[in-house]
Design an enzyme around this catalytic site. Structure first.
Site, mmCIF file in Angstrom:
data_model
loop_
_atom_site.group_PDB
_atom_site.id
_atom_site.type_symbol
_atom_site.label_atom_id
_atom_site.label_comp_id
_atom_site.label_asym_id
_atom_site.label_seq_id
_atom_site.Cartn_x
_atom_site.Cartn_y
_atom_site.Cartn_z
ATOM 1 N N ASP A 83 0.802 -1.214 0.000
ATOM 2 C CA ASP A 83 0.000 0.000 0.000
ATOM 3 C C ASP A 83 0.835 1.264 0.000
ATOM 4 O OD1 ASP A 83 -2.418 -1.178 0.019
ATOM 5 O OD2 ASP A 83 -2.679 -1.153 2.195
ATOM 6 N N LYS B 259 -2.442 4.357 -3.373
ATOM 7 C CA LYS B 259 -2.903 5.539 -4.099
ATOM 8 C C LYS B 259 -1.839 6.031 -5.068
ATOM 9 C CE LYS B 259 -5.655 7.201 -0.291
ATOM 10 N NZ LYS B 259 -5.550 7.995 0.912
ATOM 11 N N MET C 213 -6.529 9.175 10.117
ATOM 12 C CA MET C 213 -7.109 9.750 8.905
ATOM 13 C C MET C 213 -7.849 11.049 9.218
ATOM 14 S SD MET C 213 -8.465 6.236 7.178
ATOM 15 C CE MET C 213 -9.169 5.502 8.643
HETATM 16 N N1 SAH Z 1 -3.542 0.214 9.559
HETATM 17 C C1 SAH Z 1 -2.912 1.489 9.803
HETATM 18 C C2 SAH Z 1 -3.863 2.653 9.639
HETATM 19 C C3 SAH Z 1 -4.359 2.830 8.233
HETATM 20 S S1 SAH Z 1 -5.376 4.225 8.084
HETATM 21 C C4 SAH Z 1 -2.259 1.467 11.171
HETATM 22 O O1 SAH Z 1 -2.460 0.538 11.959
HETATM 23 O O2 SAH Z 1 -1.508 2.402 11.456
HETATM 24 C C5 SAH Z 1 -4.210 5.452 7.603
HETATM 25 C C6 SAH Z 1 -3.984 6.451 8.710
HETATM 26 O O3 SAH Z 1 -3.063 5.938 9.643
HETATM 27 C C7 SAH Z 1 -3.389 7.762 8.267
HETATM 28 O O4 SAH Z 1 -4.352 8.642 7.725
HETATM 29 C C8 SAH Z 1 -2.837 8.278 9.572
HETATM 30 O O5 SAH Z 1 -3.845 8.804 10.392
HETATM 31 C C9 SAH Z 1 -2.335 7.005 10.206
HETATM 32 N N2 SAH Z 1 -0.917 6.777 9.921
HETATM 33 C C10 SAH Z 1 -0.370 5.719 9.319
HETATM 34 N N3 SAH Z 1 0.971 5.833 9.249
HETATM 35 C C11 SAH Z 1 1.274 7.002 9.829
HETATM 36 C C12 SAH Z 1 2.473 7.707 10.084
HETATM 37 N N4 SAH Z 1 3.647 7.204 9.719
HETATM 38 N N5 SAH Z 1 2.411 8.882 10.722
HETATM 39 C C13 SAH Z 1 1.238 9.406 11.117
HETATM 40 N N6 SAH Z 1 0.071 8.806 10.897
HETATM 41 C C14 SAH Z 1 0.078 7.614 10.272
#
Ligand code: SAH
Length: 509
Positions: free
Chosen positions: A39, A61, A176
């Site tokens: 992803d 994306k 998000m």
């Molecule tokens: N499965 C993922 C979340 C996916 S939804 C998890 O467990 O982290 C995607 C959201 O995750 C982003 O919009 C943001 O809010 C958060 N996110 C993922 N990676 C991030 C990062 N490196 N820094 C800040 N937010 C992050």
């Protein structure tokens, strides 16, 4: 033998960014995968853990728009598994935290495809930890809510019970939520949260691009607007945010925020990557050298069959040592033939590789270049003596030439050759264009030449702007001759000194 992993899907959480946060299980499966579907939020550097032959499919994306629908991704997973492939589905963070991991598993389950689930470090905990914010604390917060800030269907609201959420005393974490920050803040205050409630927004956590903004519900929207905070960002709300000032660590590391390109493969790269991570830098692994067998083994075979004719054996690299010993075994020769032969090396890594074989190194020069070895050998009486030099097929001729001038007899035996690996430059190009590369490291002249050959004329103007760190003066000269901006050369020509020199450079000493 039946391949028990054929036609199987492994759902793996990649963690929030830092490749060090991938689990051991995840790493192992990546190493076996034949197909990897990954992803947008997966660090592309994870490719380092895959086999070269693995098919890497980006399903995230492109320019902010989904390149595949969820349905298409499910079908692709099923198709690849039906082809009998071991498929790793790699997702950012943890696959079961807003990752649609459940939906994908349901789809493949319906097809009777076997699967394994490897959890990951979710951004919720990973990013909070790298921001120095403990999500719970005995005196400040005893509940934690993980909330989505996204709602695809209704752009004006998020489907959550604002009243209940606002009434919670503990920590709230929104994922998000970057684009919806004004709405989130407004609703929380509307339903009774104090405007003074501390809030932190952490963007690109656990990577070199990590940025944290803190404020209160009353002030954060203004701060966010001013700084144009874009996704991915994690929003943390609650008293625990105030602990950041005392617990912050990652953002204070000496190389925090720096992306350093590592161009070398193998053990050296691993120790370099590790050290860079320790110092807070984000290593970007872009190997430009691959080591393969020489075109012709006969000079080495001939030498190995007559080892007793030599008085000295000179190794110039750990690769040379490994290939030498492998070939010795392959042709059924015996290491005991080396009895009485003096062993010379350049550099501590080469010496270590020799010592690992149980062989003592007689001479390691003071400085780790050929010239220094020539100098120390010049102090011995080498006239008339025979030396064997197992080394790369193409290498500098200084060492054999100088030794011959001193009256020695030198046999060169190619033990390996380096070639240009097939390597996509897409990610590097993007990082360069976005200004996300700080330093490129070179550990030999061939890394410089291969890097430039891979990146080509097109990227050269960008590369010329980047700071270059070279392991020693020979590499430095090659880089300078190519017009590169060499800023960093360590006093000692080892990989770890190179990293120290990068640290010193940024610390201004
Ligand atoms: N499965 C993922 C979340 C996916 S939804 C998890 O467990 O982290 C995607 C959201 O995750 C982003 O919009 C943001 O809010 C958060 N996110 C993922 N990676 C991030 C990062 N490196 N820094 C800040 N937010 C992050």
């Amino acid at each position: 033998m039946i391949n028990k992993n054929a036609g199987k899907v492994i759902l793996v959480g990649a963690g929030p960014g830092d490749t060090g946060l991938l689990t051991l299980n995840g790493k192992q499966w990546l190493g076996k995968a034949e197909v990897v579907l990954y992803d947008h939020l997966v660090n592309p550097d994870m490719i380092r853990f895959t086999q070269k032959s693995a098919e890497m499919i980006y399903v995230g994306k492109k320019e902010g728009v989904a390149s595949m629908t969820q349905e298409q991704i499910n079908l692709l997973l099923i198709k690849k598994a039906h082809e009998g492939k071991l498929v790793v589905r790699l997702k950012g963070g943890d696959p079961f935290i807003f990752g649609r991991g459940g939906e994908e598993i349901q789809a493949i389950r319906k097809e009777g495809i076997p699967f394994v689930i490897v959890p990951g470090v979710t951004s919720v905990t990973g990013v909070a930890a790298y921001a120095g914010i403990p999500l719970t604390h005995r005196h400040l917060s005893s509940t934690l809510s993980i909330i989505t800030g996204s709602n695809e269907k209704n752009q004006d609201d998020i489907h959550i019970d604002w009243e209940k959420i606002s009434a919670r005393a503990g920590t709230l974490v929104f994922l998000m939520g970057a684009r919806k920050l004004p709405l989130i803040v407004e609703k929380l205050m509307q339903f009774g949260k104090s405007p003074d409630t501390p809030i932190a927004v952490v963007q690109w956590g656990t990577t070199a691009r990590q940025k944290t903004w803190t404020g209160t519900l009353a002030t954060i929207v203004e701060i966010s607007k001013k700084n144009m905070i874009l996704p991915p960002a994690l929003t943390i709300i609650g008293e625990v945010v105030n602990l950041k000032s005392t617990i912050e660590w990652y953002e204070s590391l000496p190389l925090f925020g720096k992306t350093v390109v590592v161009t070398r493969k193998g053990d050296q790269a691993e120790s370099m990557i590790h050290r860079l991570q320790e110092l807070g830098a984000e290593p970007y692994f872009f190997p430009v050298i691959e080591t393969v067998a020489p075109d012709d083994w006969s000079p080495l075979d001939k030498a190995l069959n007559n080892l007793s004719q030599y008085q000295g054996l000179i190794f110039t690299s750990a690769n040379g040592v490994r290939a030498f010993i492998e070939r010795l075994k392959a042709i059924d020769q015996d290491i005991r033939e080396l009895k009485g032969v003096r062993v010379y090396t350049i550099g501590p890594k080469t010496a270590e590789a020799v010592q690992a074989l149980g062989i003592r190194v007689d001479v390691v020069p003071e400085s780790f270049v050929a010239e220094s070895l020539i100098e120390s050998m010049g102090k011995e009486n080498i006239k008339g003596k025979c030396f064997l030099l197992p080394r790369a097929m193409i290498a500098r001729e200084t060492l054999p030439e100088q030794l011959r001038k001193m009256g020695a007899h030198v046999d060169i035996a190619p033990t390996y050759q380096t070639i240009l690996p097939s390597q996509s430059i897409e990610v590097l190009e993007k990082k360069l264009a976005a200004g996300n590369i700080d330093v490129i490291t070179f550990t030999s002249s061939s890394t410089v030449k291969n890097f430039l050959a891979l990146t080509g004329e097109k990227l050269l103007p960008e590369i010329k702007k980047i700071k270059i760190a070279c392991i020693g003066p020979i590499t430095e000269k090659t880089a300078r001759d190519a017009g590169l901006n060499v800023q960093i050369v360590p006093p000692q020509y080892t990989v770890l000194s190179l990293v120290d020199a990068i640290e010193n450079y940024y610390q201004g000493s």
